[in-house]
Design an enzyme around this catalytic site. Structure first.
Site, PDB file in Angstrom:
ATOM      1  N   LEU A  94       0.849  -1.199   0.000  1.00 24.11           N
ATOM      2  CA  LEU A  94       0.000   0.000   0.000  1.00 24.11           C
ATOM      3  C   LEU A  94       0.878   1.240   0.000  1.00 24.11           C
ATOM      4  O   LEU A  94       1.971   1.223   0.557  1.00 24.11           O
ATOM      5  CB  LEU A  94      -0.842   0.054   1.277  1.00 24.11           C
ATOM      6  CG  LEU A  94      -2.069  -0.844   1.372  1.00 24.11           C
ATOM      7  CD1 LEU A  94      -2.672  -0.702   2.767  1.00 24.11           C
ATOM      8  CD2 LEU A  94      -3.097  -0.466   0.305  1.00 24.11           C
ATOM      9  N   HIS A 108       3.354  -8.425  11.905  1.00 23.79           N
ATOM     10  CA  HIS A 108       4.258  -9.222  11.076  1.00 23.79           C
ATOM     11  C   HIS A 108       4.709 -10.426  11.904  1.00 23.79           C
ATOM     12  O   HIS A 108       5.058 -10.270  13.080  1.00 23.79           O
ATOM     13  CB  HIS A 108       5.454  -8.359  10.653  1.00 23.79           C
ATOM     14  CG  HIS A 108       6.377  -9.070   9.724  1.00 23.79           C
ATOM     15  ND1 HIS A 108       6.103  -9.228   8.379  1.00 23.79           N
ATOM     16  CD2 HIS A 108       7.554  -9.694   9.953  1.00 23.79           C
ATOM     17  CE1 HIS A 108       7.079  -9.910   7.818  1.00 23.79           C
ATOM     18  NE2 HIS A 108       7.974 -10.208   8.749  1.00 23.79           N
ATOM     19  N   ASP A 147       7.889   2.517   3.736  1.00 24.67           N
ATOM     20  CA  ASP A 147       8.993   1.558   3.629  1.00 24.67           C
ATOM     21  C   ASP A 147       8.464   0.233   4.171  1.00 24.67           C
ATOM     22  O   ASP A 147       8.093   0.155   5.355  1.00 24.67           O
ATOM     23  CB  ASP A 147      10.187   2.000   4.473  1.00 24.67           C
ATOM     24  CG  ASP A 147      10.766   3.304   3.949  1.00 24.67           C
ATOM     25  OD1 ASP A 147      10.830   3.465   2.718  1.00 24.67           O
ATOM     26  OD2 ASP A 147      11.134   4.151   4.789  1.00 24.67           O
TER      27      ASP A 147
HETATM   28  C1  GAR Z   1      -0.658 -13.488  10.401  1.00 23.28           C
HETATM   29  O1  GAR Z   1       0.163 -14.532  10.834  1.00 23.28           O
HETATM   30  C2  GAR Z   1       0.150 -12.263  10.092  1.00 23.28           C
HETATM   31  O2  GAR Z   1       1.243 -12.142  10.929  1.00 23.28           O
HETATM   32  C3  GAR Z   1       0.545 -12.507   8.659  1.00 23.28           C
HETATM   33  O3  GAR Z   1      -0.621 -13.061   8.078  1.00 23.28           O
HETATM   34  C4  GAR Z   1      -1.279 -13.832   9.062  1.00 23.28           C
HETATM   35  C5  GAR Z   1      -2.746 -13.483   9.157  1.00 23.28           C
HETATM   36  O4  GAR Z   1      -3.436 -14.054   8.158  1.00 23.28           O
HETATM   37  N1  GAR Z   1       0.947 -11.279   8.031  1.00 23.28           N
HETATM   38  C6  GAR Z   1       2.038 -11.152   7.257  1.00 23.28           C
HETATM   39  O5  GAR Z   1       2.743 -12.080   6.962  1.00 23.28           O
HETATM   40  C7  GAR Z   1       2.294  -9.727   6.785  1.00 23.28           C
HETATM   41  N2  GAR Z   1       3.593  -9.625   6.185  1.00 23.28           N
HETATM   42  P1  GAR Z   1      -4.896 -14.627   8.479  1.00 23.28           P
HETATM   43  O6  GAR Z   1      -5.504 -13.818   9.590  1.00 23.28           O
HETATM   44  O7  GAR Z   1      -5.613 -14.452   7.165  1.00 23.28           O
HETATM   45  O8  GAR Z   1      -4.722 -16.060   8.869  1.00 23.28           O
END
Ligand code: GAR
Length: 205
Positions: A94, A108, A147
């Site tokens: 974004l 994250h 970033d």
């Molecule tokens: C979570 O584990 C979050 O940390 C990760 O996606 C998952 C949530 O997805 N995010 C990332 O990796 C962002 N870089 P969900 O709620 O659809 O299972």
């Protein structure tokens, strides 16, 4: 204080479900005004509807520039009483307009600034942690800037990497920490207790 939040997701919506559970249990004083998915097939849309929350798909058109796509999302949120935009497994880059800087949060599944950046999401992150030989991982809640994965850090929770861990096992234990960290960080923001100073986020008493 306005307790409205907008949630952006692309997938299963486990993070969204955890926020709903925390709201229902009275641990998170927030109101989910809208759930926006980049992916029409995301199960998170179904979860939103089951909680009677407005669910919209804003999918990027083929070749659409990031800025145009981002503006479509933030213009939609402008029309709602939202204090914070919460990324909950949102898998698109974004561009954050100035008016939303300090008002977009992400979680994250690793300890930033390691194991972040483009292409680092979900399974890839946990595999990279294991392949690196790191003995610790965890989750990071941070404000989103332009970033990728480098915005001011709100909270981190740390766990050990076990000798017999694979990416799935590690992901599961990290997610247990995400379930604690995200509602807490969102609450602190909505209570006006977080103050961004450059790269640092200070907590007000
Ligand atoms: C979570 O584990 C979050 O940390 C990760 O996606 C998952 C949530 O997805 N995010 C990332 O990796 C962002 N870089 P969900 O709620 O659809 O299972």
């Amino acid at each position: 204080m306005n307790r409205g939040i907008a949630i952006l997701l692309s997938g299963s919506g486990r993070t969204l479900e955890n926020l709903f559970e925390n709201i229902q249990a009275g641990h998170l004083h927030a109101s989910v005004e809208i759930v926006i998915s980049s992916n029409p097939a995301a199960y998170g849309l179904e979860r939103a509807r089951r909680h009677n929350v407005r669910a919209e798909v804003v999918a990027p058109a083929p070749g659409e520039p990031v800025v145009t796509y981002s503006n479509r999302i933030f213009d939609l949120i402008d029309s709602l009483p939202c204090n914070l935009v919460v990324l909950a497994g949102f898998m698109r880059i974004l561009e954050i307009p100035d008016r939303y800087l300090g008002r977009v949060m992400n979680i994250h599944p690793a300890l930033l600034p390691a194991f972040g950046g483009r292409g680092m999401f979900g399974h890839n992150v946990h595999q990279a942690v294991i392949d690196s030989g790191a003995r610790a991982s965890g989750c990071t809640v941070h404000y989103v800037t332009n970033d990728v994965d480098a915005g001011p850090i709100v909270e981190q929770r740390v766990i050990g990497v076990r000798d017999d861990d694979d990416a799935d096992a590690l992901a599961q234990r990290v997610f247990e920490q995400e379930k604690l960290a995200y509602p807490r960080s969102i609450q602190l923001h909505l209570d006006g207790k977080l103050q961004i100073h450059g790269r640092r986020v200070l907590r007000l008493p």
